[in-house]
Design a protein around this motif. Structure first.
Motif, PDB file in Angstrom:
ATOM      1  N   LEU A 144       0.817  -1.214   0.000  1.00 23.08           N
ATOM      2  CA  LEU A 144       0.000   0.000   0.000  1.00 23.08           C
ATOM      3  C   LEU A 144       0.855   1.270   0.000  1.00 23.08           C
ATOM      4  N   GLU A 145       1.989   1.233   0.681  1.00 20.96           N
ATOM      5  CA  GLU A 145       2.892   2.383   0.656  1.00 20.96           C
ATOM      6  C   GLU A 145       3.386   2.652  -0.761  1.00 20.96           C
ATOM      7  N   SER A 146       3.721   1.573  -1.474  1.00 20.58           N
ATOM      8  CA  SER A 146       4.194   1.743  -2.847  1.00 20.58           C
ATOM      9  C   SER A 146       3.086   2.212  -3.777  1.00 20.58           C
ATOM     10  N   LEU A 147       1.860   1.689  -3.578  1.00 17.42           N
ATOM     11  CA  LEU A 147       0.760   2.028  -4.472  1.00 17.42           C
ATOM     12  C   LEU A 147       0.239   3.446  -4.240  1.00 17.42           C
ATOM     13  N   PHE A 148       0.141   3.854  -2.985  1.00 14.67           N
ATOM     14  CA  PHE A 148      -0.495   5.136  -2.666  1.00 14.67           C
ATOM     15  C   PHE A 148       0.467   6.198  -2.138  1.00 14.67           C
ATOM     16  N   GLN A 149       1.759   5.821  -1.994  1.00 16.10           N
ATOM     17  CA  GLN A 149       2.751   6.791  -1.494  1.00 16.10           C
ATOM     18  C   GLN A 149       2.260   7.464  -0.205  1.00 16.10           C
ATOM     19  N   VAL A 150       1.889   6.657   0.756  1.00  7.04           N
ATOM     20  CA  VAL A 150       1.327   7.158   2.009  1.00  7.04           C
ATOM     21  C   VAL A 150       2.289   8.115   2.702  1.00  7.04           C
ATOM     22  N   GLY A 308      17.402  -6.135 -12.619  1.00  9.94           N
ATOM     23  CA  GLY A 308      17.870  -6.790 -11.401  1.00  9.94           C
ATOM     24  C   GLY A 308      18.331  -5.847 -10.314  1.00  9.94           C
ATOM     25  N   GLU A 309      18.112  -4.540 -10.505  1.00  6.94           N
ATOM     26  CA  GLU A 309      18.591  -3.553  -9.538  1.00  6.94           C
ATOM     27  C   GLU A 309      17.433  -3.007  -8.707  1.00  6.94           C
ATOM     28  N   ILE A 310      17.442  -3.324  -7.421  1.00  7.00           N
ATOM     29  CA  ILE A 310      16.436  -2.799  -6.504  1.00  7.00           C
ATOM     30  C   ILE A 310      16.986  -2.914  -5.084  1.00  7.00           C
ATOM     31  N   ASP A 311      16.573  -2.015  -4.209  1.00  3.79           N
ATOM     32  CA  ASP A 311      17.128  -2.000  -2.851  1.00  3.79           C
ATOM     33  C   ASP A 311      16.724  -3.237  -2.056  1.00  3.79           C
ATOM     34  N   ASN A 312      15.493  -3.715  -2.274  1.00  6.93           N
ATOM     35  CA  ASN A 312      14.989  -4.887  -1.560  1.00  6.93           C
ATOM     36  C   ASN A 312      14.046  -5.642  -2.491  1.00  6.93           C
ATOM     37  N   PRO A 313      14.355  -6.903  -2.854  1.00  9.58           N
ATOM     38  CA  PRO A 313      13.483  -7.646  -3.775  1.00  9.58           C
ATOM     39  C   PRO A 313      12.031  -7.725  -3.335  1.00  9.58           C
ATOM     40  N   ASP A 314      11.757  -7.611  -2.030  1.00  7.70           N
ATOM     41  CA  ASP A 314      10.369  -7.626  -1.565  1.00  7.70           C
ATOM     42  C   ASP A 314       9.594  -6.395  -2.032  1.00  7.70           C
ATOM     43  N   ASN A 315      10.307  -5.391  -2.530  1.00  6.96           N
ATOM     44  CA  ASN A 315       9.633  -4.196  -3.067  1.00  6.96           C
ATOM     45  C   ASN A 315       9.379  -4.300  -4.572  1.00  6.96           C
ATOM     46  N   ALA A 316       9.836  -5.392  -5.200  1.00  5.25           N
ATOM     47  CA  ALA A 316       9.767  -5.499  -6.664  1.00  5.25           C
ATOM     48  C   ALA A 316       8.330  -5.476  -7.173  1.00  5.25           C
ATOM     49  N   TYR A 317       7.445  -6.263  -6.538  1.00  5.65           N
ATOM     50  CA  TYR A 317       6.073  -6.340  -7.035  1.00  5.65           C
ATOM     51  C   TYR A 317       5.315  -5.032  -6.874  1.00  5.65           C
ATOM     52  N   PRO A 318       5.348  -4.387  -5.701  1.00  2.00           N
ATOM     53  CA  PRO A 318       4.664  -3.094  -5.590  1.00  2.00           C
ATOM     54  C   PRO A 318       5.181  -2.065  -6.597  1.00  2.00           C
ATOM     55  N   VAL A 319       6.488  -2.053  -6.837  1.00  2.00           N
ATOM     56  CA  VAL A 319       7.062  -1.118  -7.817  1.00  2.00           C
ATOM     57  C   VAL A 319       6.518  -1.423  -9.213  1.00  2.00           C
ATOM     58  N   LEU A 320       6.443  -2.716  -9.552  1.00  2.00           N
ATOM     59  CA  LEU A 320       5.938  -3.118 -10.870  1.00  2.00           C
ATOM     60  C   LEU A 320       4.484  -2.695 -11.046  1.00  2.00           C
ATOM     61  N   VAL A 321       3.668  -2.928 -10.028  1.00  2.00           N
ATOM     62  CA  VAL A 321       2.247  -2.556 -10.095  1.00  2.00           C
ATOM     63  C   VAL A 321       2.110  -1.065 -10.373  1.00  2.00           C
ATOM     64  N   HIS A 322       2.869  -0.274  -9.654  1.00  2.00           N
ATOM     65  CA  HIS A 322       2.780   1.180  -9.809  1.00  2.00           C
ATOM     66  C   HIS A 322       3.255   1.625 -11.183  1.00  2.00           C
ATOM     67  N   MET A 323       4.182   0.874 -11.772  1.00  2.00           N
ATOM     68  CA  MET A 323       4.727   1.238 -13.086  1.00  2.00           C
ATOM     69  C   MET A 323       3.768   0.939 -14.230  1.00  2.00           C
ATOM     70  N   VAL A 324       3.073  -0.205 -14.165  1.00  2.00           N
ATOM     71  CA  VAL A 324       2.386  -0.700 -15.358  1.00  2.00           C
ATOM     72  C   VAL A 324       0.871  -0.520 -15.343  1.00  2.00           C
ATOM     73  N   LEU A 325       0.238  -0.409 -14.171  1.00  2.00           N
ATOM     74  CA  LEU A 325      -1.222  -0.330 -14.141  1.00  2.00           C
ATOM     75  C   LEU A 325      -1.716   1.095 -14.392  1.00  2.00           C
ATOM     76  N   PRO A 326      -2.812   1.244 -15.153  1.00  2.00           N
ATOM     77  CA  PRO A 326      -3.453   2.561 -15.280  1.00  2.00           C
ATOM     78  C   PRO A 326      -3.970   3.024 -13.926  1.00  2.00           C
ATOM     79  N   GLU A 327      -4.169   4.323 -13.753  1.00  2.00           N
ATOM     80  CA  GLU A 327      -4.504   4.886 -12.446  1.00  2.00           C
ATOM     81  C   GLU A 327      -5.781   4.299 -11.861  1.00  2.00           C
ATOM     82  N   PHE A 328      -6.840   4.146 -12.675  1.00  2.00           N
ATOM     83  CA  PHE A 328      -8.101   3.660 -12.117  1.00  2.00           C
ATOM     84  C   PHE A 328      -7.987   2.208 -11.668  1.00  2.00           C
ATOM     85  N   LEU A 329      -7.078   1.435 -12.283  1.00  2.00           N
ATOM     86  CA  LEU A 329      -6.878   0.051 -11.863  1.00  2.00           C
ATOM     87  C   LEU A 329      -5.986  -0.051 -10.633  1.00  2.00           C
ATOM     88  N   VAL A 330      -5.158   0.964 -10.403  1.00  2.00           N
ATOM     89  CA  VAL A 330      -4.315   0.962  -9.204  1.00  2.00           C
ATOM     90  C   VAL A 330      -5.192   0.962  -7.955  1.00  2.00           C
TER      91      VAL A 330
END
Length: 562
Positions: A144-150, A308-330
């Motif tokens: 949620l932090e990655s998706l909404f930048q809380v 392959g470059e990221i600070d923590n692999p556990d952040n990979a999926y949230p980062v990907l979601v934020h990159m590729v999904l349109p805003e209304f689908l986020v």
């Protein structure tokens, strides 16, 4: 704004459906209604609830983080899960429903004694509070932090934002569990489960479109050609999950989770009959074969996009979601993520409350408690456990091998001892209560010493497998020299235990699908193995078609429960 509106809209939809379906008061005022949904659960709700109780942010975040590191080898958890779910449907579930139990420790009390029930209940409670619920909340907060930048919205640092998310999501999840009961959870799970599968597939598709410039197939081809090693289902012995562990501790871990874990089993114990229970369980197994496209493939795509470059692999999926999904689908996907956290968190809380109130409070503290008192105590305990979990959650950050791997290591403390005791109880009649109690204590302490104190240089899954076998031999030895009174199962007749007529062919089809996934993705397999697989598949598929035809014709000629 679109993201926020879609988030609120889907969340309200789920809450509204759950309320409408559970507005009947007896489902939350009686003990059986609160804990087992009044034994009225149908296959769709059972399957959806089991799937979403398991599939949460520790998978979306944690397993995609592992696949970012290692690739498709981590699909072992999902494919083996499908096989053990089939085993649960065919062998374990009929026995549980025949006995009319509410909890697994309740069965162990009948088979052994009250102290076995007490020890097992405490182990389950510890497992939920230590190894499952905090990590579920924390991974949900990361997403949620990655998706909404809380942190930016509230102008606070990321650590503070994660605490806000943990307490916000945990508080709402606790409300679901404490005031809704098991049926409200199951209905919300089913709607959220559909949303999670749809949303997860959308993330994968949009990620492939992102890589392939609008062509998903081209995107998949590019990812595969750039990283063929990531698509190997076997790997080597140095990988995070060696292939050999499938036949040792990994299958033990999966059997424990899907066949004896209270939070999962409880969903099917509320089935209106065995046929509905088997339908739901098989539905869950089928979806487990699709899930790798949602919780493993995106991690590999993220590895490709991010080089392959990221600070923590556990952040990979949230980062990907934020990159590729349109805003209304986020916003829609964020609501699904919150729903997934609600599911696992509230389901774990409900199971914890069930264990305590049924097996400890009602049995040991207040034997004369009314149903209203029992439910009330359960709700107070749920609040206390929710608060404890929310305090612990942020403390699990920065696990060295990823959060999902951390869960598996911690659950090794509990899974082999509990599974071994349940199996010995089901498959023998004269092993005495002292063997079960010593087996639980021996298995737990041996794992703690061998995995966390001694440096044995052995994969923890191999250790789980070795200790599982040792524990069974230990209990059988005691039973051989000091046999107890023979135990006889009693059919309580609370529900109809006539099996679903399509259970066997459906189980065979799922087994064939699981084996096919491994063979298809196995790199470097000898040609004779591939040829042997095709011969096996042809023969097995013929057998499945025959069994389906026979079951269908049987349904046309006699009134078998369908």
């Amino acid at each position: 704004m679109l993201a926020l509106l879609s988030f609120i809209g889907f969340t309200l939809l789920v809450a509204g459906i759950a309320y409408y379906k559970t507005r009947n008061a007896h489902l939350t005022s009686s003990a059986e209604g609160y804990f087992l949904g009044g034994r009225s659960m149908t296959g769709l709700y059972i399957g959806g609830s089991m799937l979403l109780m398991n599939l949460s942010t520790e998978h979306l975040v944690g397993l995609n983080g592992l696949s970012f590191r290692t690739g498709f080898i981590v699909m072992a958890w999902e494919v083996m899960a499908a096989l053990t779910i089939v085993l649960f449907a065919i062998y374990f579930l009929p026995k549980y429903l025949k006995l009319g139990i509410s909890t697994i420790p309740e069965y162990l009390e009948r088979r052994f004694d009250k102290n076995t029930l007490l020890i097992t209940s405490i182990l389950f409670l510890a497992m939920y509070v230590i190894s499952l619920l905090p990590i579920v909340l924390y991974t949900g907060a990361i997403a949620l932090e990655s998706l909404f930048q809380v942190s930016h919205v509230f102008n606070v640092d990321k650590t503070t934002a994660l605490w806000i998310m943990v307490w916000g999501v945990g508080g709402l999840g606790a409300i679901y569990a404490i005031f809704g009961g098991i049926k409200a959870i199951a209905i919300a799970d089913t709607v959220n489960g559909a949303g999670l599968i749809i949303g997860g597939l959308l993330v994968t598709v949009f990620a492939l479109l992102y890589v392939g410039d609008g062509n998903a197939w081209a995107g998949l081809t590019e990812v595969y050609q750039a990283h063929p090693d990531k698509f190997n289902s076997i790997g080597d012995e140095d990988s995070l999950v060696p292939f050999s562990t499938l036949f040792t501790g990994l299958i033990v871990s999966n059997m424990f989770f899907w066949c004896t874990n209270q939070s999962i089993v409880q969903k099917s114990l509320g089935a209106k009959n065995l046929a509905e229970g088997q339908k739901g369980v098989m539905l869950c197994a089928f979806f487990k074969l699709i899930i790798p496209s949602i919780i493993i493939l995106p991690g590999i795509i993220a590895f490709h996009i991010l080089s392959g470059e990221i600070d923590n692999p556990d952040n990979a999926y949230p980062v990907l979601v934020h990159m590729v999904l349109p805003e209304f689908l986020v916003g829609f996907f964020a609501a699904v993520v919150v729903g997934a956290v609600f599911s696992t968190f509230s389901g774990g809380l409900n199971s914890s409350v069930t264990l305590f109130t049924v097996n400890i409070y009602k049995d040991r503290i207040n034997k004369n408690a009314t149903e209203a008192q029992t439910v009330k105590v359960g709700k107070y305990l749920g609040i206390a456990l929710a608060l404890a979990t929310m305090i612990i959650a942020p403390l699990v950050a920065n696990a060295p091998d990823g959060l999902f791997y951390l869960i598996q290591q911690l659950q090794g403390i509990f899974n082999a001892p509990i599974l071994s005791v349940v199996l010995v109880g089901l498959m023998t009649k004269r092993v005495p209560p002292i063997a079960a109690k010593l087996g639980l204590l021996f298995g737990m302490s041996a794992y703690l010493i061998c995995n966390f104190v001694l440096d044995l240089n052995i994969h923890f899954f191999h250790l789980v497998g070795i200790l599982f076998v040792a524990n069974i031999v230990f209990m059988l030895t005691i039973g051989y020299f000091f046999p107890g009174k023979p135990y006889e199962e009693v059919y309580t007749e609370q529900v109809d235990i006539s099996p679903w007529r399509f259970a066997t062919p459906t189980a065979c089809l799922i087994v064939l699908g699981a084996i096919s996934m491994y063979v298809y993705l196995a790199q470097g397999a000898p040609s004779y193995v591939i040829i042997g697989y095709y011969i096996f598949a042809a023969v097995f598929l013929t057998f499945i078609i025959y069994k389906f035809s026979k079951a269908w014709l049987a349904g046309k000629t006699q009134p078998i429960n369908a």
